[in-house]
Design an enzyme around this catalytic site. Structure first.
Site, PDB file in Angstrom:
ATOM      1  N   LYS A  54       0.842  -1.201   0.000  1.00  0.00           N
ATOM      2  CA  LYS A  54       0.000   0.000   0.000  1.00  0.00           C
ATOM      3  C   LYS A  54       0.879   1.254   0.000  1.00  0.00           C
ATOM      4  CE  LYS A  54      -3.753  -2.378   2.333  1.00  0.00           C
ATOM      5  NZ  LYS A  54      -4.473  -2.686   3.553  1.00  0.00           N
ATOM      6  N   GLN A  98      -4.014  -1.507   9.812  1.00  0.00           N
ATOM      7  CA  GLN A  98      -3.966  -2.805   9.127  1.00  0.00           C
ATOM      8  C   GLN A  98      -4.548  -3.894  10.022  1.00  0.00           C
ATOM      9  OE1 GLN A  98      -3.181  -3.226   5.970  1.00  0.00           O
ATOM     10  NE2 GLN A  98      -3.454  -5.441   6.029  1.00  0.00           N
ATOM     11  N   ASP A 121     -10.476   3.214   4.628  1.00  0.00           N
ATOM     12  CA  ASP A 121     -10.714   1.772   4.500  1.00  0.00           C
ATOM     13  C   ASP A 121     -12.212   1.462   4.417  1.00  0.00           C
ATOM     14  OD1 ASP A 121      -8.826  -0.222   4.256  1.00  0.00           O
ATOM     15  OD2 ASP A 121      -8.174  -0.066   6.347  1.00  0.00           O
TER      16      ASP A 121
END
Ligand code: GUN
Length: 304
Positions: A54, A98, A121
Site C-alpha cells: 500500500k 492494518q 478503509d
C-alpha cells in the site's frame, strides 16, 4: 471455452493515472498533498507485506504516506489517543489500521476511533451502515475494486446471480451489499454453508474470498461464469495462488481474475482513490467548496 483475464494491474494503472490528475489539481488549487497514515500493530508478516504494498503505491500518484508501527502489546488507550491526534492533523487525510490486530485488541474500539472523514478503509460504522442504502463516504477497498473490475470490463450486474463465498466484514458482507445495491440476486456462503456447490453453480458472477486453497473446483462453476478470486494462498510448491482452481476453471469461465495481479492491485488502487477523495473533502470542509474537478471516487467508479 478459455476465459478472458481480468487484469487488475492494467485496470489499476488506468485509474491511478486519473487519480494523479486529481492529486495535481489539489496541489495547484489548494497547495495540499494528500496524506495517508498507515498503522501497523505487531509483527504479522502478511500484514507487513500488505502495508508495504500500500505504501509503495502512494508516491506513484503523489500521496505522502507515513508508517506508524506499534508493538503487539501497545496499550489500547495509547493507540486510540494516537489515532485521535491523527484525526486532528491537517496533513493526514486518511488513516488505515492494518487488520487483523493481535488477538487481545478490541478491533471495534480501534476502528471507531478513526473519524469517518478519514476512514479511507470504509470500516467506520457510518460507512459500513451506509452500504445498506448505497450512501457511503468511503467504500471498503476490496469490494470497491471488484466492482470497478466488472464495470471496466462492461460486465453487467443487474439481474445477475451473484454468489459470494466468504462472509467477512472486510470483503464478503460489503461485497454482497454492493451487489444488491446494483440489483443483483445475491447468495452469501460461508464456512458453515452446506452444499456449497449448489450455490456456486448458480452464479453468473462468482466472488470467492474464503482464504482456502483450491476451494472452488471446475465442476462447481457454471460454464460462462465470471469468476473473481479474492483469495491469496501459498500453494505446496510455493506459488501465490487464490481460492479457485485457476487452470481448470479458466476452461469453463468467460472471465477470471488471476492471483496475483487481479483483485490485489485494485484494492490498493481504491485505497489511493479514497485517500485523494478524503484530502479533497478536507479542503472543501476547511476552505469551502471550490473549483475542483469531479469527485475522484466517483471518477474511479466511472468509465473504462
Ligand atoms: N487486512 C486485509 N485486508 C485489509 C484491508 O482492506 N484493510 C485493512 N486495514 N486491513 C486489511
Amino acid at each position: 471455452m478459455s476465459a478472458r483475464i481480468l487484469d487488475g494491474r492494467m485496470i489499476g494503472r488506468a485509474i491511478r493515472n486519473r487519480i494523479k490528475v486529481h492529486v495535481d489539481e489539489l496541489f495547484r488549487v489548494a497547495g495540499v498533498i494528500p496524506g495517508l497514515a498507515v498503522i501497523l500493530i505487531g509483527e504479522d508478516p502478511a500484514s507487513r507485506v500488505n502495508v508495504t504494498n500500500k505504501m509503495k503505491a502512494c508516491p506513484d500518484v503523489g500521496i505522502r504516506s507515513t508508517l506508524i508501527e506499534h508493538a503487539k502489546d501497545v496499550p489500547a488507550e495509547f493507540l486510540v489517543e494516537n489515532i485521535r491526534r491523527l484525526n486532528d492533523d491537517p496533513a493526514t487525510h486518511g488513516i488505515l489500521v492494518q487488520l487483523p490486530l493481535p488477538p487481545h485488541h478490541d478491533v471495534r474500539a480501534v476502528l471507531h476511533a478513526i473519524s469517518v472523514e478519514r476512514d479511507v478503509d470504509g470500516f467506520h460504522l457510518y460507512n459500513v451502515g451506509g452500504l445498506v442504502v448505497g450512501d457511503t463516504i468511503f467504500s471498503p477497498c476490496t469490494p470497491f475494486g471488484v466492482m470497478r473490475i466488472l464495470d471496466h470490463a462492461g460486465l453487467p450486474i443487474e439481474g445477475r446471480n451473484v454468489t459470494m463465498v466468504g462472509a467477512s466484514a472486510i470483503v464478503g458482507k460489503p461485497m454482497a451489499l454492493m451487489m444488491m445495491q446494483r440489483d443483483a440476486t445475491v447468495a452469501v456462503c460461508h464456512a458453515k454453508t452446506r452444499d456449497l456447490a449448489e450455490y456456486t453453480i448458480l452464479a453468473d458472477v462468482l466472488v470467492v474470498a474464503a482464504g482456502v486453497l483450491n476451494l472452488i473446483l471446475p465442476q462447481m462453476v457454471r460454464t460462462g461464469a465470471v469468476v473473481i478470486d479474492v483469495g491469496i494462498n501459498r500453494s505446496p510448491d510455493g506459488r501465490l495462488v487464490g481460492d479457485v482452481n485457476f487452470e481448470g476453471i479458466s476452461q469453463k469461465a468467460s472471465y477470471i481474475t488471476p492471483v496475483p495481479g487481479g483483485v490485489g492491485p485494485m484494492t490498493v488502487t481504491m485505497l489511493l482513490a479514497n485517500t485523494v477523495s478524503a484530502a479533497r473533502r478536507y479542503v472543501e470542509r476547511t476552505r469551502g467548496p471550490s473549483i475542483f474537478l469531479q469527485d475522484v471516487t466517483q471518477l474511479a467508479l466511472q468509465g473504462r
